[in-house]
Each structure stands twice: as structure tokens, then as C-alpha cells.
Design a protein around this motif. Structure first.
Motif, PDB file in Angstrom:
ATOM      1  N   GLN A  85     -43.484   7.753  23.727  1.00 30.82           N
ATOM      2  CA  GLN A  85     -42.105   7.893  24.154  1.00 30.82           C
ATOM      3  C   GLN A  85     -41.966   8.939  25.252  1.00 30.82           C
ATOM      4  N   GLY A 116     -35.115  16.554  24.722  1.00 29.56           N
ATOM      5  CA  GLY A 116     -35.160  15.551  23.663  1.00 29.56           C
ATOM      6  C   GLY A 116     -36.205  14.488  23.923  1.00 29.56           C
ATOM      7  N   THR A 166     -36.218   7.728  21.699  1.00 30.64           N
ATOM      8  CA  THR A 166     -36.782   6.995  20.563  1.00 30.64           C
ATOM      9  C   THR A 166     -36.588   5.491  20.675  1.00 30.64           C
ATOM     10  N   LYS A 167     -35.474   5.078  21.273  1.00 34.72           N
ATOM     11  CA  LYS A 167     -35.220   3.645  21.446  1.00 34.72           C
ATOM     12  C   LYS A 167     -34.466   3.406  22.741  1.00 34.72           C
ATOM     13  N   ALA A 225     -31.436   5.864  23.102  1.00 33.29           N
ATOM     14  CA  ALA A 225     -31.265   6.768  21.963  1.00 33.29           C
ATOM     15  C   ALA A 225     -32.234   7.921  22.149  1.00 33.29           C
ATOM     16  N   TYR A 248     -33.606  11.632  20.513  1.00 40.56           N
ATOM     17  CA  TYR A 248     -33.647  12.545  19.373  1.00 40.56           C
ATOM     18  C   TYR A 248     -33.672  13.970  19.902  1.00 40.56           C
ATOM     19  N   TYR A 300     -30.426  15.757  15.933  1.00 40.82           N
ATOM     20  CA  TYR A 300     -29.399  14.762  16.158  1.00 40.82           C
ATOM     21  C   TYR A 300     -29.975  13.609  16.959  1.00 40.82           C
ATOM     22  N   MET A 301     -29.536  12.406  16.593  1.00 43.31           N
ATOM     23  CA  MET A 301     -29.882  11.242  17.386  1.00 43.31           C
ATOM     24  C   MET A 301     -28.622  10.867  18.156  1.00 43.31           C
TER      25      MET A 301
END
Length: 199
Positions: free
Chosen positions: A113, A129, A132-133, A152, A154, A164-165
Motif C-alpha cells: 500500500q 497515513g 488501505t482501499k 480509504a 488509515y 481512524y479510517m
């Protein structure tokens, strides 16, 4: 008095990480030794048992398990076991929490990622951060819930397992030139005591 207090805090910051790390290692090794020794006691006579055999056998088991996960025939069995645990109400929470913690520390789930800076609106501040997606990822549930122009991210918190996402537009982030695992460890330690990366 102020100088003495500063020396005390400096001494604690040097000693406590060492003491706690050693204590945690001892606890893990002792726990593994106690559990697997019972198994060896069923196989070997008590006088044949060598202290540390349980730990060595546990490490060997971990290596064999890791290798088996790469075998095409065996991998579906591990995945099936994971899905089975996911259906057991209390156990699934404990299992996934522990698994996510170790994956997080090792950066395993985030190895492929991207690390990004998330810009805070109307401020000069930004947060580090891990993506993640992405919205174009149709293989995941979250990827199907967000648009193609969203991602998204993280945002872990320092000195604790949590974060937090957030889902935000792609143009709200900028890439950060750092490995995902290193970024997570950097954030969790608040950047304190981190060595300069070698170029």
C-alpha cells in the motif's frame, strides 16, 4: 531539583523500554515453553526433555506453517479455518484483534500500500497515513462502497493501537516517500528516537 528530575526522566526513558522489552520476551518464551512442554511430555519421557525444546519446536512449527501457506493445496484450508473462526462470535473478535495488531506492527497487511500525507482542510497541518482501499478495488467490500475518485486512508495514533479510517477524495492526499511498515512504526512512536533512513 529540576536537573535531578530531568535526569530521572532521562534514565527512565533509557531503562524502561529495555526492561519492558526483555520482560515481554521472557513472558512470550515462558508461555510457549509451558504450553508445548505438555505436548512433549506426552511423547518423550520426562528425563529426556531438554529445556528450550518447546521454543525450538514452536519456531520450527511457525516456519512450516509459513511455508504451508504458500502451497496451493494447503492455503485454502488455512483460509477456510480463518472464515470458520470469523463465524464464532467472541473468538472472532479476539482472533482478528490480535492478528490485526501483529500485522499492523509488522506492516504486513500494508506492504503493497501507499503512504500518503492527508491535508487538513483550511490549515497548514497534514497527517501521515496508509492507503488501505481504493474506489476502483471491486474485490473488497469497502472498495465497492466508495467511488472511483475516493480512497480509504488509515490514520494510526501514536503510542497506542488505534486510529481512524477516513474516506476522502484522491486530490486531498499527496504521496509520501516512505515504506508503509516504516511509516506505521514512525507514527506509533510519534517520531521519537527514529533513526535517519539510509540512502
Amino acid at each position: 531539583m529540576k536537573k535531578l528530575s530531568k535526569d530521572l526522566l532521562t534514565g527512565l526513558s533509557l531503562l524502561l523500554p529495555i526492561v519492558l522489552s526483555i520482560q515481554l520476551l521472557i513472558w512470550v518464551l515462558t508461555t510457549v515453553e509451558e504450553w508445548l512442554k505438555q505436548v512433549w511430555d506426552l511423547v518423550l519421557p520426562a528425563e529426556w526433555y531438554i529445556p528450550g525444546l518447546a521454543i525450538v519446536s514452536f519456531l520450527a512449527l511457525a516456519v512450516v506453517t509459513g511455508i504451508s501457506f504458500r502451497v496451493r493445496i494447503i492455503k485454502p484450508l488455512w483460509l477456510w479455518g480463518h472464515r470458520l473462526i470469523d463465524r464464532i462470535p467472541v473468538l472472532n473478535y479476539l482472533y482478528n484483534t490480535i492478528k490485526d495488531f501483529f500485522d499492523l506492527i509488522g506492516g504486513q497487511n500494508f506492504s503493497d500500500q501507499k503512504v500518503v500525507w492527508v491535508r487538513m482542510p483550511d490549515t497548514p497541518y497534514k497527517l501521515l497515513g496508509v492507503v488501505t482501499k481504493q474506489g476502483d478495488d471491486e474485490c473488497s467490500r469497502l472498495g465497492q462502497m466508495i467511488s472511483d475518485q475516493e480512497i480509504a486512508v488509515y490514520l494510526p495514533m501514536s503510542y497506542q493501537v488505534g486510529g481512524y479510517m477516513v474516506v476522502l477524495p484522491r486530490d486531498c492526499v499527496e504521496p509520501a516517500d516512505i515504506d508503509a511498515g516504516d511509516a506505521l512504526r514512525l507514527i506509533m512512536s510519534a517520531g521519537l528516537g527514529q533513526k535517519k533512513s539510509k540512502s
